[in-house]
Design an enzyme around this catalytic site. Sequence first.
Site, short mmCIF file in Angstrom:
data_model
loop_
_atom_site.label_atom_id
_atom_site.label_comp_id
_atom_site.label_asym_id
_atom_site.label_seq_id
_atom_site.Cartn_x
_atom_site.Cartn_y
_atom_site.Cartn_z
N TYR A 73 0.82 -1.27 0.03
CA TYR A 73 -0.02 -0.04 0.06
C TYR A 73 0.97 1.05 -0.17
CZ TYR A 73 -4.43 -2.36 -0.03
OH TYR A 73 -5.45 -3.29 -0.45
N HIS A 127 -14.96 1.57 -2.22
CA HIS A 127 -13.97 0.82 -1.57
C HIS A 127 -12.98 1.48 -0.82
CE1 HIS A 127 -14.71 -2.50 -4.73
NE2 HIS A 127 -15.61 -2.20 -3.92
N CYS A 216 -4.73 5.66 20.57
CA CYS A 216 -4.64 4.61 21.56
C CYS A 216 -3.10 4.43 21.83
CB CYS A 216 -5.37 3.21 21.34
SG CYS A 216 -4.75 2.30 19.81
C1 BJW Z 1 -9.35 -0.29 -19.34
C2 BJW Z 1 -8.17 0.27 -19.48
C3 BJW Z 1 -8.14 1.56 -20.00
C4 BJW Z 1 -7.48 -1.24 -18.44
N1 BJW Z 1 -9.32 2.23 -20.53
N2 BJW Z 1 -10.34 0.22 -19.50
C5 BJW Z 1 -21.61 -12.24 -4.74
C6 BJW Z 1 -21.15 -13.12 -5.68
C7 BJW Z 1 -19.88 -13.75 -5.28
C8 BJW Z 1 -19.11 -13.09 -4.55
C9 BJW Z 1 -19.45 -12.12 -3.67
C10 BJW Z 1 -20.80 -11.59 -3.86
N3 BJW Z 1 -20.84 -10.49 -2.97
C11 BJW Z 1 -19.81 -10.37 -2.43
C12 BJW Z 1 -18.83 -11.36 -2.55
C13 BJW Z 1 -17.61 -11.55 -2.11
C14 BJW Z 1 -16.47 -10.53 -2.77
C15 BJW Z 1 -16.46 -10.71 -4.19
O1 BJW Z 1 -17.01 -9.74 -5.02
N4 BJW Z 1 -15.65 -11.52 -4.81
C16 BJW Z 1 -15.59 -11.80 -6.12
C17 BJW Z 1 -14.27 -11.58 -6.53
C18 BJW Z 1 -16.10 -12.98 -6.54
N5 BJW Z 1 -17.09 -9.09 -2.38
C19 BJW Z 1 -16.68 -8.55 -1.20
O2 BJW Z 1 -16.02 -9.26 -0.45
C20 BJW Z 1 -17.08 -7.12 -0.85
N6 BJW Z 1 -17.45 -7.13 0.50
C21 BJW Z 1 -18.88 -7.64 0.62
O3 BJW Z 1 -19.34 -7.97 -0.19
O4 BJW Z 1 -19.31 -7.49 2.08
C22 BJW Z 1 -20.46 -8.34 2.46
C23 BJW Z 1 -19.90 -9.63 2.78
C24 BJW Z 1 -19.14 -9.91 3.94
C25 BJW Z 1 -18.70 -11.04 3.97
C26 BJW Z 1 -19.27 -12.02 3.39
C27 BJW Z 1 -20.00 -11.68 2.34
C28 BJW Z 1 -20.50 -10.76 1.92
C29 BJW Z 1 -15.97 -6.27 -0.83
C30 BJW Z 1 -14.97 -6.00 -2.04
C31 BJW Z 1 -14.02 -5.22 -1.88
C32 BJW Z 1 -13.04 -5.07 -2.84
N7 BJW Z 1 -11.78 -4.54 -2.49
C33 BJW Z 1 -10.75 -4.19 -3.74
C34 BJW Z 1 -9.57 -3.65 -3.06
C35 BJW Z 1 -9.63 -2.34 -2.60
C36 BJW Z 1 -8.33 -1.94 -2.01
C37 BJW Z 1 -7.22 -1.74 -2.80
O5 BJW Z 1 -7.26 -0.99 -3.94
O6 BJW Z 1 -6.20 -2.39 -2.50
O7 BJW Z 1 -11.17 -3.55 -4.72
S1 BJW Z 1 -10.44 -5.88 -4.73
C38 BJW Z 1 -10.20 -4.92 -6.15
O8 BJW Z 1 -11.30 -5.14 -7.11
C39 BJW Z 1 -10.52 -3.23 -5.87
C40 BJW Z 1 -11.33 -2.74 -7.02
O9 BJW Z 1 -11.91 -1.90 -6.68
C41 BJW Z 1 -12.09 -4.11 -7.29
C42 BJW Z 1 -12.53 -4.04 -8.75
O10 BJW Z 1 -11.56 -4.05 -9.63
P1 BJW Z 1 -11.77 -3.19 -11.07
O11 BJW Z 1 -11.51 -1.86 -10.74
O12 BJW Z 1 -12.87 -3.90 -11.89
O13 BJW Z 1 -10.19 -3.76 -11.74
P2 BJW Z 1 -9.81 -4.75 -12.53
O14 BJW Z 1 -8.30 -4.85 -12.60
O15 BJW Z 1 -10.41 -6.14 -12.26
O16 BJW Z 1 -10.54 -4.44 -14.08
C43 BJW Z 1 -9.75 -3.42 -14.78
C44 BJW Z 1 -10.62 -3.25 -15.90
O17 BJW Z 1 -10.18 -2.05 -16.86
C45 BJW Z 1 -10.41 -4.48 -16.94
O18 BJW Z 1 -11.92 -4.79 -17.53
C46 BJW Z 1 -9.79 -3.91 -18.00
O19 BJW Z 1 -9.93 -4.40 -19.44
C47 BJW Z 1 -9.84 -2.30 -18.10
N8 BJW Z 1 -9.18 -1.55 -18.77
N9 BJW Z 1 -7.06 -0.56 -19.00
C48 BJW Z 1 -10.40 1.35 -20.29
N10 BJW Z 1 -6.93 2.25 -20.50
#
Ligand code: BJW
Length: 319
Positions: A73, A127, A216
């Site tokens: 981070y 997030h 703390c």
């Molecule tokens: C371009 C480009 C250019 C490139 N121009 N485009 C339902 C079903 C299944 C699972 C779950 C569900 N509900 C909840 C879950 C569990 C889980 C989850 O979703 N898991 C899945 C992976 C299956 N979710 C959670 O745990 C969430 N919490 C929750 O639901 O709480 C309630 C709960 C608790 C306990 C049990 C059950 C429920 C929390 C999710 C938190 C995600 N956190 C992160 C890290 C944040 C901190 C950090 O930055 O380090 O967030 S993970 C990471 O993924 C980050 C991002 O915001 C997030 C999304 O990623 P993103 O932004 O889409 O990036 P990429 O890399 O995936 O995609 C990039 C895209 O850009 C691509 O498409 C490229 O093609 C494109 N691209 N260059 C245009 N120039």
Amino acid sequence: MAVSTIPAADLRTFSEYLKGCKRILALLGAGISASSGLPTFRGVGGLWRSYDATDLATPEAFEANPDLVWQFYSYRRHMALKAQPNRAHYALAELARRNKDFVTLSQNVDGLSQRANHPLSQLRLLHGSLFTVKCTSFYCSYSRENEFADPIVPALAIPKNVPEPKPSTDDKTGEEASKSLYGTLGVSEGEELDISDDRVPLSPLSPDVLPHCPECKDGLLRPGVVWFGESLPSHTINLVDSWMKSGPIDLILVIGTSSRVYPAASYVDKARARGARVAVVNMDRNDVGSSGLNPGDWFFQGDAGAIVPEILKEVIGEI
Ligand code: BJW
């Protein structure tokens, strides 16, 4: 064909529709900031050293290796501070100023929308932020926003020779920019190595030198981001839900996200259920989310930094 060429017919139908839209939602992912040279989570540029970014974004990883997770981070904070918002961030900020019923849901934690002066009342951070810290002690509720110190503590300093994020241009896509930052870093003989180079072993850090709670005096601080398995900030979710319920939605712009992480990805279907047409901007044609596209939706393939200002131009003017 240049990656960011927009078919004229799609641009025309989208622009006409946009001009009549009243209530608009945008869902942002890491791809919008790839245009500023920051890496995405998945795919090219999705690795920090040899680690998968998604493996480090968990409470379990922090529990087991707070030093490793803090180094990850600290690097991300440094890179985000060095990066500049791109034309897509500015275009969305301008759309927000012109339309008070436009709300942006950002999954990004890099602060680039805020630095593009996106009106904060129209920006919902799903997030969290790299620049919020909070105490991990069960007994302490300390949290601080806008903590921009780089490094946050001396032990987490980033070597001076780390390459800065390179923004994309029309002929250099965001993904290529990410590659040049995070791919194989060519380090010539005698040159100082930096911590993003896999050949440099990471030194374990004692918990004593990691950021500690000033209140703390006991708990470790952690980044104020939402990790897998954690709930999204309830205040933010409530604000979004009440906005969504307060009327029909005309359009959702889905920009630079793989739409794989929930509940963020579910806003597309929720918006659709309230009447929205969907416009996806992405480098990858496969990343349209689990429900795909319907007739009347749009897919704009290419670099968000080039595409977003272009598709909003009829409403916001030249950026
Ligand atoms: C371009 C480009 C250019 C490139 N121009 N485009 C339902 C079903 C299944 C699972 C779950 C569900 N509900 C909840 C879950 C569990 C889980 C989850 O979703 N898991 C899945 C992976 C299956 N979710 C959670 O745990 C969430 N919490 C929750 O639901 O709480 C309630 C709960 C608790 C306990 C049990 C059950 C429920 C929390 C999710 C938190 C995600 N956190 C992160 C890290 C944040 C901190 C950090 O930055 O380090 O967030 S993970 C990471 O993924 C980050 C991002 O915001 C997030 C999304 O990623 P993103 O932004 O889409 O990036 P990429 O890399 O995936 O995609 C990039 C895209 O850009 C691509 O498409 C490229 O093609 C494109 N691209 N260059 C245009 N120039």
